[in-house]
Design a protein around this motif. Structure first.
Motif, mmCIF file in Angstrom:
data_model
loop_
_atom_site.group_PDB
_atom_site.id
_atom_site.type_symbol
_atom_site.label_atom_id
_atom_site.label_comp_id
_atom_site.label_asym_id
_atom_site.label_seq_id
_atom_site.Cartn_x
_atom_site.Cartn_y
_atom_site.Cartn_z
ATOM 1 N N PRO A 136 68.494 -51.223 -53.784
ATOM 2 C CA PRO A 136 68.211 -50.150 -52.896
ATOM 3 C C PRO A 136 68.492 -50.446 -51.585
ATOM 4 C CG PRO A 136 66.356 -51.149 -53.990
ATOM 5 C CD PRO A 136 67.333 -51.972 -54.197
ATOM 6 N N ALA A 137 68.916 -49.315 -50.977
ATOM 7 C CA ALA A 137 69.534 -49.187 -49.637
ATOM 8 C C ALA A 137 68.249 -49.086 -48.642
ATOM 9 C CB ALA A 137 70.254 -48.041 -49.396
ATOM 10 N N LEU A 138 68.198 -50.098 -47.800
ATOM 11 C CA LEU A 138 67.142 -50.160 -46.937
ATOM 12 C C LEU A 138 67.318 -49.665 -45.473
ATOM 13 C CD1 LEU A 138 65.713 -53.898 -47.768
ATOM 14 C CD2 LEU A 138 65.003 -51.613 -48.678
ATOM 15 N N SER A 139 66.676 -48.773 -45.104
ATOM 16 C CA SER A 139 66.705 -48.179 -43.812
ATOM 17 C C SER A 139 66.595 -48.881 -42.713
ATOM 18 C CB SER A 139 66.192 -46.795 -43.524
ATOM 19 O OG SER A 139 66.812 -45.968 -44.470
ATOM 20 N N GLU A 140 67.434 -49.102 -41.450
ATOM 21 C CA GLU A 140 67.205 -49.864 -40.364
ATOM 22 C C GLU A 140 65.601 -49.293 -39.647
ATOM 23 O OE1 GLU A 140 68.330 -52.320 -38.710
ATOM 24 O OE2 GLU A 140 70.526 -52.474 -39.223
ATOM 25 N N PRO A 141 64.888 -50.575 -39.300
ATOM 26 C CA PRO A 141 63.721 -50.059 -38.476
ATOM 27 C C PRO A 141 63.885 -49.425 -37.142
ATOM 28 C CG PRO A 141 63.663 -52.328 -39.297
ATOM 29 C CD PRO A 141 65.135 -51.789 -39.335
ATOM 30 N N ASP A 142 62.921 -48.913 -36.645
ATOM 31 C CA ASP A 142 63.175 -48.392 -34.973
ATOM 32 C C ASP A 142 63.608 -49.567 -34.274
ATOM 33 O OD1 ASP A 142 61.801 -46.354 -33.343
ATOM 34 O OD2 ASP A 142 61.594 -48.142 -32.257
ATOM 35 N N PRO A 143 64.486 -49.025 -33.379
ATOM 36 C CA PRO A 143 65.151 -50.161 -32.505
ATOM 37 C C PRO A 143 64.145 -50.896 -31.882
ATOM 38 C CG PRO A 143 66.176 -47.867 -32.227
ATOM 39 C CD PRO A 143 64.993 -47.630 -33.123
ATOM 40 N N SER A 144 63.060 -50.689 -31.374
ATOM 41 C CA SER A 144 62.422 -51.493 -30.468
ATOM 42 C C SER A 144 61.778 -52.716 -31.406
ATOM 43 C CB SER A 144 61.098 -50.743 -30.358
ATOM 44 O OG SER A 144 60.221 -50.156 -31.443
ATOM 45 N N TRP A 145 62.114 -52.675 -32.902
ATOM 46 C CA TRP A 145 61.497 -54.121 -33.624
ATOM 47 C C TRP A 145 62.567 -55.103 -33.415
ATOM 48 C CZ3 TRP A 145 57.023 -54.821 -35.885
ATOM 49 C CH2 TRP A 145 56.326 -53.866 -35.826
ATOM 50 N N THR A 146 63.749 -54.799 -33.165
ATOM 51 C CA THR A 146 64.645 -55.602 -33.096
ATOM 52 C C THR A 146 64.602 -56.604 -31.654
ATOM 53 O OG1 THR A 146 66.355 -54.277 -33.805
ATOM 54 C CG2 THR A 146 67.238 -56.173 -32.232
ATOM 55 N N LYS A 147 64.069 -56.118 -30.549
ATOM 56 C CA LYS A 147 63.743 -56.945 -29.527
ATOM 57 C C LYS A 147 62.440 -57.483 -29.642
ATOM 58 C CE LYS A 147 63.222 -57.065 -24.242
ATOM 59 N NZ LYS A 147 62.994 -56.161 -23.207
ATOM 60 N N VAL A 148 61.426 -56.868 -30.363
ATOM 61 C CA VAL A 148 60.072 -57.802 -30.581
ATOM 62 C C VAL A 148 60.641 -58.981 -31.803
ATOM 63 C CG1 VAL A 148 58.078 -57.420 -32.056
ATOM 64 C CG2 VAL A 148 58.684 -55.643 -30.336
ATOM 65 N N ILE A 149 61.290 -58.665 -32.657
ATOM 66 C CA ILE A 149 61.537 -59.902 -33.694
ATOM 67 C C ILE A 149 62.146 -60.899 -32.893
ATOM 68 C CG2 ILE A 149 62.558 -60.555 -35.863
ATOM 69 C CD1 ILE A 149 62.303 -57.604 -36.680
ATOM 70 N N ALA A 150 63.191 -60.472 -32.099
ATOM 71 C CA ALA A 150 64.070 -61.724 -31.613
ATOM 72 C C ALA A 150 62.949 -62.409 -30.561
ATOM 73 C CB ALA A 150 65.168 -61.289 -30.640
ATOM 74 N N THR A 151 62.627 -61.909 -29.628
ATOM 75 C CA THR A 151 61.517 -62.429 -28.624
ATOM 76 C C THR A 151 60.567 -63.361 -29.354
ATOM 77 O OG1 THR A 151 61.935 -60.588 -27.154
ATOM 78 C CG2 THR A 151 59.801 -62.019 -26.837
ATOM 79 N N GLN A 152 59.800 -62.902 -30.203
ATOM 80 C CA GLN A 152 58.799 -63.711 -30.943
ATOM 81 C C GLN A 152 59.379 -64.692 -31.739
ATOM 82 O OE1 GLN A 152 55.488 -61.713 -32.730
ATOM 83 N NE2 GLN A 152 55.363 -60.187 -31.431
ATOM 84 N N TRP A 153 60.481 -64.488 -32.522
ATOM 85 C CA TRP A 153 61.267 -65.792 -33.022
ATOM 86 C C TRP A 153 61.684 -66.994 -32.016
ATOM 87 C CZ3 TRP A 153 65.509 -68.779 -33.043
ATOM 88 C CH2 TRP A 153 65.838 -69.529 -34.511
ATOM 89 N N LEU A 154 62.299 -66.619 -30.996
ATOM 90 C CA LEU A 154 62.531 -67.638 -30.131
ATOM 91 C C LEU A 154 61.299 -68.237 -29.391
ATOM 92 C CD1 LEU A 154 65.308 -65.430 -28.151
ATOM 93 C CD2 LEU A 154 65.890 -67.521 -29.509
#
Length: 430
Positions: A405-423
């Motif tokens: 299944p093709a998964l649509s990209e989340p809202d752009p705001s999630w990219t920064k949230v994930i990266a910040t919390q991962w780091l």
């Protein structure tokens, strides 16, 4: 006409005049509408001719990621074609990260440089587009001017006008489509993982043979967003749909814990026990080429057989898509609001959307980037340009492509949230 109607008209001669006038008006409206359409079409053609006249014999500085030799060669081919057709000199400004171009345009706006910017074109999507749109750093409403934009059939294909769910409003033109693709060495493992839970099990059986780059690398974020979507797939629709809205403290609390739990279990079995992550997606392929890894992934599926052909990857490599889904997106081209050569940039993008350029880009030996053109908009002779090659290396055959299944990209705001919390969780001393 009925007898009653005839009698009515004889008794009411003014009625005849009304009917004649109405009929004439109808003919006038139809004729005017037809003339209006023809006039509008003529105006569009004239306007594009003006753009061609103004845009020729100029330079265009195209800021685009420069980390893939195949893509770089394709952009050079585009440059050669633009030189032949319009005497436009296209300069590929090779970026490590698209944010470099975003920062440059933002700095120019802060310095009130509103007309002579150094960036004429930028390859962009997702959070970088959202950031530039938010700060009004992009030229608006230029995409509908492109004659070749209609080939994407935007009226019936809304994905052509939405970037990570955000309306593009004519600020960027679609360029290509891609999906997260895994590849593995079938001499090490003939049964690669097909789902995220299987990936965790596979790393336990093959410790140190899989990893992913360090955020905020694009490929790293693609893997983490894929994991976040799949791990929340069993949530109620109201909760998992929060991924497609701006991230809030509440939605983060609902959706992120399952990702960190999964990674906590996965990391000890990664390359170097998850204590070190390479900085780029290109390093991932090098580790596969050195046989340190036996499983990796890419957002450019055609890069795999090309690397095999260059002997950068072993001949035993095979490609596939995960059964629980493949993160998919469309990437775009935008013109900054202060571009020095806006008309030349429009000519360049219109060529990038031409059947010739799109068909060449889709060839596995060139790039393998899926076209954004709706083939129904093309004559049969041009549709034939997009047919896949009859023979290809086994590594180019993507297993599970149709069942993933093709998964649509989340809202752009999630990219920064994930990266910040991962780091914050994993990035210290890495």
């Amino acid at each position: 006409m009925s007898l009653d109607k005839i009698i009515f008209l004889i008794k009411r001669p003014k009625a005849i005049l009304h009917i004649v006038a109405a009929t004439a008006l109808g003919f006038f409206i139809c004729a005017s509408f037809g003339a209006g359409v023809a006039y509008a079409k003529t105006n569009e053609q004239a306007a594009w001719s003006d753009i061609e006249a103004r845009g020729a014999n100029q330079e265009v500085y195209f800021h685009a990621w420069g980390g893939d030799p195949q893509i770089n060669r394709y952009i050079q081919w585009v440059a050669d074609q633009l030189d032949q057709q319009y005497h436009i000199k296209l300069h590929h400004v090779k970026l490590t990260d698209t944010s470099e171009a975003v920062s440059r345009v933002l700095a120019e706006k802060s310095a009130a440089n509103d007309h002579n910017g150094q960036v004429d074109l930028v390859w962009i999507n997702g959070e970088n587009f959202a950031a530039m749109a938010k700060h009004q750093l992009l030229t608006p409403n230029w995409v509908p001017q492109l004659p070749n934009f209609s080939l994407t059939d935007p009226d019936n294909n809304p994905a052509m006008t939405r970037d990570f769910g955000v309306p593009t409003q004519g600020m960027e033109a679609p360029w290509g489509k891609a999906a997260l693709t895994f590849y593995y060495d079938n001499l090490v493992s003939q049964t690669p993982p097909q789902t995220l839970p299987q990936l965790s099990q596979w790393t336990q059986q093959h410790p140190g043979r899989f990893t992913y780059p360090k955020p905020p690398d694009f490929l790293a974020m693609s893997f983490l967003k894929y994991a976040l979507i799949v791990l929340n797939s069993s949530q109620p629709a109201a909760i998992k749909n929060l991924l497609y809205q701006p991230a809030t403290a509440q939605s983060q609390a609902l959706l992120l814990p399952v990702l960190w739990q999964y990674l906590d279990k996965l990391h000890p079995n990664l390359w170097r026990k998850g204590q070190h992550f390479m900085s780029s997606g290109m390093a991932l392929r090098r580790l596969m080429g050195d046989s340190e890894l036996a499983l990796a992934f890419t957002f450019s599926a055609a890069d795999v057989p090309a690397a095999v052909a260059r002997f950068d990857l072993p001949d035993s490599i095979r490609s596939y898509r995960m059964r629980d889904g493949s993160l998919s997106n469309i990437h775009f081209i935008a013109i900054p609001y202060n571009a020095t050569h806006i008309d030349s940039a429009k000519l360049a993008v219109n060529f990038l959307l031409s059947p010739e350029a799109q068909a060449k880009k889709q060839q596995p030996s060139v790039w393998g980037d899926t076209s954004v053109i709706a083939q129904s908009q093309l004559p049969a002779t041009q549709q034939a340009w997009f047919q896949p090659p009859t023979q290809s290396h086994p590594s180019a055959i993507i297993a599970n492509q149709d069942s993933s299944p093709a998964l649509s990209e989340p809202d752009p705001s999630w990219t920064k949230v994930i990266a910040t919390q991962w780091l914050q969780r994993y990035g210290v001393m890495r």
